[in-house]
Motif scaffolding. Sequence first.
Motif, PDB file in Angstrom:
ATOM      1  N   GLU A  11      64.860  12.734 -34.744  1.00  0.00           N
ATOM      2  CA  GLU A  11      64.822  13.065 -35.801  1.00  0.00           C
ATOM      3  C   GLU A  11      64.746  11.666 -36.578  1.00  0.00           C
ATOM      4  OE1 GLU A  11      70.161  14.137 -35.180  1.00  0.00           O
ATOM      5  OE2 GLU A  11      69.716  11.928 -36.700  1.00  0.00           O
ATOM      6  N   GLY A  12      64.726  11.792 -38.105  1.00  0.00           N
ATOM      7  CA  GLY A  12      63.760  10.918 -39.691  1.00  0.00           C
ATOM      8  C   GLY A  12      63.130  11.788 -39.981  1.00  0.00           C
ATOM      9  N   GLU A  13      62.206  10.372 -39.332  1.00  0.00           N
ATOM     10  CA  GLU A  13      60.487  10.634 -40.657  1.00  0.00           C
ATOM     11  C   GLU A  13      60.632  11.367 -41.973  1.00  0.00           C
ATOM     12  OE1 GLU A  13      57.208  10.040 -37.966  1.00  0.00           O
ATOM     13  OE2 GLU A  13      58.382  12.072 -36.895  1.00  0.00           O
ATOM     14  N   LEU A  14      61.527  11.303 -42.915  1.00  0.00           N
ATOM     15  CA  LEU A  14      61.582  12.458 -43.780  1.00  0.00           C
ATOM     16  C   LEU A  14      61.435  11.676 -45.280  1.00  0.00           C
ATOM     17  CD1 LEU A  14      65.677  13.680 -43.115  1.00  0.00           C
ATOM     18  CD2 LEU A  14      63.530  14.474 -42.426  1.00  0.00           C
ATOM     19  N   THR A  15      60.939  12.182 -45.791  1.00  0.00           N
ATOM     20  CA  THR A  15      60.532  11.960 -47.173  1.00  0.00           C
ATOM     21  C   THR A  15      61.216  12.381 -48.116  1.00  0.00           C
ATOM     22  OG1 THR A  15      58.008  13.324 -46.751  1.00  0.00           O
ATOM     23  CG2 THR A  15      58.590  11.134 -45.698  1.00  0.00           C
ATOM     24  N   ASP A  16      59.543  11.765 -49.777  1.00  0.00           N
ATOM     25  CA  ASP A  16      60.225  13.288 -51.009  1.00  0.00           C
ATOM     26  C   ASP A  16      59.486  14.135 -50.817  1.00  0.00           C
ATOM     27  OD1 ASP A  16      62.760  11.067 -52.396  1.00  0.00           O
ATOM     28  OD2 ASP A  16      61.336  10.247 -52.842  1.00  0.00           O
ATOM     29  N   PRO A  17      60.621  15.419 -51.676  1.00  0.00           N
ATOM     30  CA  PRO A  17      61.884  15.044 -52.155  1.00  0.00           C
ATOM     31  C   PRO A  17      62.793  15.661 -51.572  1.00  0.00           C
ATOM     32  CG  PRO A  17      61.188  17.807 -52.485  1.00  0.00           C
ATOM     33  CD  PRO A  17      59.836  16.573 -51.619  1.00  0.00           C
ATOM     34  N   LEU A  18      63.085  15.493 -50.295  1.00  0.00           N
ATOM     35  CA  LEU A  18      63.889  15.993 -49.770  1.00  0.00           C
ATOM     36  C   LEU A  18      64.551  14.561 -49.421  1.00  0.00           C
ATOM     37  CD1 LEU A  18      65.849  17.877 -47.631  1.00  0.00           C
ATOM     38  CD2 LEU A  18      63.982  17.262 -45.770  1.00  0.00           C
ATOM     39  N   ALA A  19      63.508  13.204 -49.488  1.00  0.00           N
ATOM     40  CA  ALA A  19      64.869  11.998 -49.269  1.00  0.00           C
ATOM     41  C   ALA A  19      65.883  11.906 -50.506  1.00  0.00           C
ATOM     42  CB  ALA A  19      63.714  11.594 -48.560  1.00  0.00           C
ATOM     43  N   SER A  20      65.495  11.918 -51.276  1.00  0.00           N
ATOM     44  CA  SER A  20      66.245  11.558 -52.720  1.00  0.00           C
ATOM     45  C   SER A  20      66.928  12.496 -52.888  1.00  0.00           C
ATOM     46  CB  SER A  20      65.354  12.199 -53.610  1.00  0.00           C
ATOM     47  OG  SER A  20      63.827  10.832 -53.552  1.00  0.00           O
ATOM     48  N   GLN A  21      66.900  13.816 -52.342  1.00  0.00           N
ATOM     49  CA  GLN A  21      68.361  15.546 -52.477  1.00  0.00           C
ATOM     50  C   GLN A  21      69.010  14.420 -51.218  1.00  0.00           C
ATOM     51  OE1 GLN A  21      65.835  18.473 -51.857  1.00  0.00           O
ATOM     52  NE2 GLN A  21      65.697  18.775 -53.874  1.00  0.00           N
ATOM     53  N   ILE A  22      69.292  13.825 -50.528  1.00  0.00           N
ATOM     54  CA  ILE A  22      69.514  13.641 -49.489  1.00  0.00           C
ATOM     55  C   ILE A  22      70.912  12.063 -49.827  1.00  0.00           C
ATOM     56  CG2 ILE A  22      70.441  12.291 -47.222  1.00  0.00           C
ATOM     57  CD1 ILE A  22      68.136  14.282 -45.895  1.00  0.00           C
ATOM     58  N   ALA A  24      71.057  11.382 -53.043  1.00  0.00           N
ATOM     59  CA  ALA A  24      71.521  11.831 -54.196  1.00  0.00           C
ATOM     60  C   ALA A  24      73.332  12.752 -53.393  1.00  0.00           C
ATOM     61  CB  ALA A  24      71.092  12.331 -54.577  1.00  0.00           C
ATOM     62  N   GLY A  25      73.268  12.790 -52.027  1.00  0.00           N
ATOM     63  CA  GLY A  25      74.289  13.475 -51.818  1.00  0.00           C
ATOM     64  C   GLY A  25      74.244  15.080 -51.940  1.00  0.00           C
ATOM     65  N   GLU A  26      72.655  15.689 -52.616  1.00  0.00           N
ATOM     66  CA  GLU A  26      72.333  17.119 -52.773  1.00  0.00           C
ATOM     67  C   GLU A  26      71.876  17.898 -51.485  1.00  0.00           C
ATOM     68  OE1 GLU A  26      69.151  17.038 -55.795  1.00  0.00           O
ATOM     69  OE2 GLU A  26      70.670  15.876 -57.336  1.00  0.00           O
ATOM     70  N   ARG A  27      71.990  17.589 -50.566  1.00  0.00           N
ATOM     71  CA  ARG A  27      71.625  18.257 -49.570  1.00  0.00           C
ATOM     72  C   ARG A  27      71.663  17.624 -47.968  1.00  0.00           C
ATOM     73  NH1 ARG A  27      65.898  20.676 -49.794  1.00  0.00           N
ATOM     74  NH2 ARG A  27      66.209  21.313 -47.832  1.00  0.00           N
ATOM     75  N   ARG A  28      71.891  18.463 -46.785  1.00  0.00           N
ATOM     76  CA  ARG A  28      72.937  17.915 -45.988  1.00  0.00           C
ATOM     77  C   ARG A  28      71.397  18.476 -45.204  1.00  0.00           C
ATOM     78  NH1 ARG A  28      73.516  13.998 -47.856  1.00  0.00           N
ATOM     79  NH2 ARG A  28      75.613  13.482 -47.686  1.00  0.00           N
ATOM     80  N   PRO A  29      70.101  18.261 -44.761  1.00  0.00           N
ATOM     81  CA  PRO A  29      69.676  18.711 -43.641  1.00  0.00           C
ATOM     82  C   PRO A  29      70.188  19.162 -42.506  1.00  0.00           C
ATOM     83  CG  PRO A  29      68.369  17.820 -44.519  1.00  0.00           C
ATOM     84  CD  PRO A  29      69.205  17.540 -44.703  1.00  0.00           C
ATOM     85  N   GLN A  30      69.999  20.537 -41.707  1.00  0.00           N
ATOM     86  CA  GLN A  30      71.152  20.075 -39.783  1.00  0.00           C
ATOM     87  C   GLN A  30      69.094  19.734 -38.924  1.00  0.00           C
ATOM     88  OE1 GLN A  30      71.894  24.307 -39.036  1.00  0.00           O
ATOM     89  NE2 GLN A  30      73.787  24.918 -39.604  1.00  0.00           N
ATOM     90  N   GLY A  31      70.137  18.833 -38.446  1.00  0.00           N
ATOM     91  CA  GLY A  31      69.659  18.390 -37.513  1.00  0.00           C
ATOM     92  C   GLY A  31      69.068  16.614 -37.649  1.00  0.00           C
ATOM     93  N   ASN A  32      69.672  16.376 -38.335  1.00  0.00           N
ATOM     94  CA  ASN A  32      69.465  14.958 -38.991  1.00  0.00           C
ATOM     95  C   ASN A  32      70.917  14.465 -38.720  1.00  0.00           C
ATOM     96  OD1 ASN A  32      66.452  14.211 -39.299  1.00  0.00           O
ATOM     97  ND2 ASN A  32      66.138  16.220 -40.144  1.00  0.00           N
ATOM     98  N   MET A  33      71.684  14.425 -38.596  1.00  0.00           N
ATOM     99  CA  MET A  33      72.866  13.863 -38.712  1.00  0.00           C
ATOM    100  C   MET A  33      72.791  12.057 -37.977  1.00  0.00           C
ATOM    101  SD  MET A  33      75.538  12.330 -36.741  1.00  0.00           S
ATOM    102  CE  MET A  33      75.913  12.022 -35.339  1.00  0.00           C
ATOM    103  N   LEU A  34      72.366  11.606 -37.520  1.00  0.00           N
ATOM    104  CA  LEU A  34      72.228  10.089 -37.211  1.00  0.00           C
ATOM    105  C   LEU A  34      71.359   9.253 -38.408  1.00  0.00           C
ATOM    106  CD1 LEU A  34      72.905   7.699 -35.679  1.00  0.00           C
ATOM    107  CD2 LEU A  34      70.528   8.257 -34.058  1.00  0.00           C
TER     108      LEU A  34
END
Length: 268
Positions: A11-22, A24-34
């Motif tokens: 998991e991980g290696e998540l960058t913007d814009p997805l990281a900012s949305q996570i 902010a509580g706007e996104r919860r993409p599957q496969g990156n729970m930890l």
Amino acid sequence: MLLAAALVALEGELTDPLASQIIAGERRPQGNMLAQSTACLLGEQHLLAARYARIVRIAVNPYCQGDNIGTQLLNTIEKTLSPDVDFIGASFGAEAKLCNFWFKQNYHIIKLGAKQDKASGEHSCLVIKASNVYLDQQTLLKSHFKQQFLFELARSFSHLPSELVLGISANLISSNQQYTSSNNLVKRFAEGQISFDQARFALAQQVYVNPCLLNKLESISRKLIIKLVLQNMPETKVIEALALTGKKQLNSALKQAAYEWCNHYPNL
């Protein structure tokens, strides 16, 4: 014969814009729970860019359990992945024996779900082990969890078995703070100078600072402090749960617990 097996997700290696949305509580993409849980607990977006390995499942052949095979498999996973990841962790239903397995491998609990799973009746537990680069963040996560866990013991976690509370308490970060005045109150109660009501907050303060000290007490003393002080259970229910004869025996056992606590306190 298959001895053991494990399923690991990267998991991980998540960058913007997805990281900012996570964050902010706007996104919860599957496969990156930890990765998401770790970053959101501290509100640190940069932790989403870290590399994670989540052990989804680890199982040992029933005929081989107790032979240290699970530990050996976990060590192999760590050695194989450690050069390429920043955090290794796992999520599972909080049960004393299972928690203790992970704690013995130097994994640290950072989250315990507030609600019980409908199927298992257990709370979801999240443990991690950080690389040297992220040890400061791991310490912050442990400190955050300690405060939340001890606070919720009288609320969301008031029904947790004493064995599980004790196991988790042993994994909590200790403090160098010393509260001499509160320890003196606990000592005075142990000596019969004041009532338990007058010393109760002082004993709670002592446990909050160094919960791992509970493990040094006798079994009944541990359970008394967990149920009466931490989980705020009514005295009548504590007497029933510990098979005591009544309030007189309860008070006597409490004084013994306070005496044991004070006896170990100078050795912190």
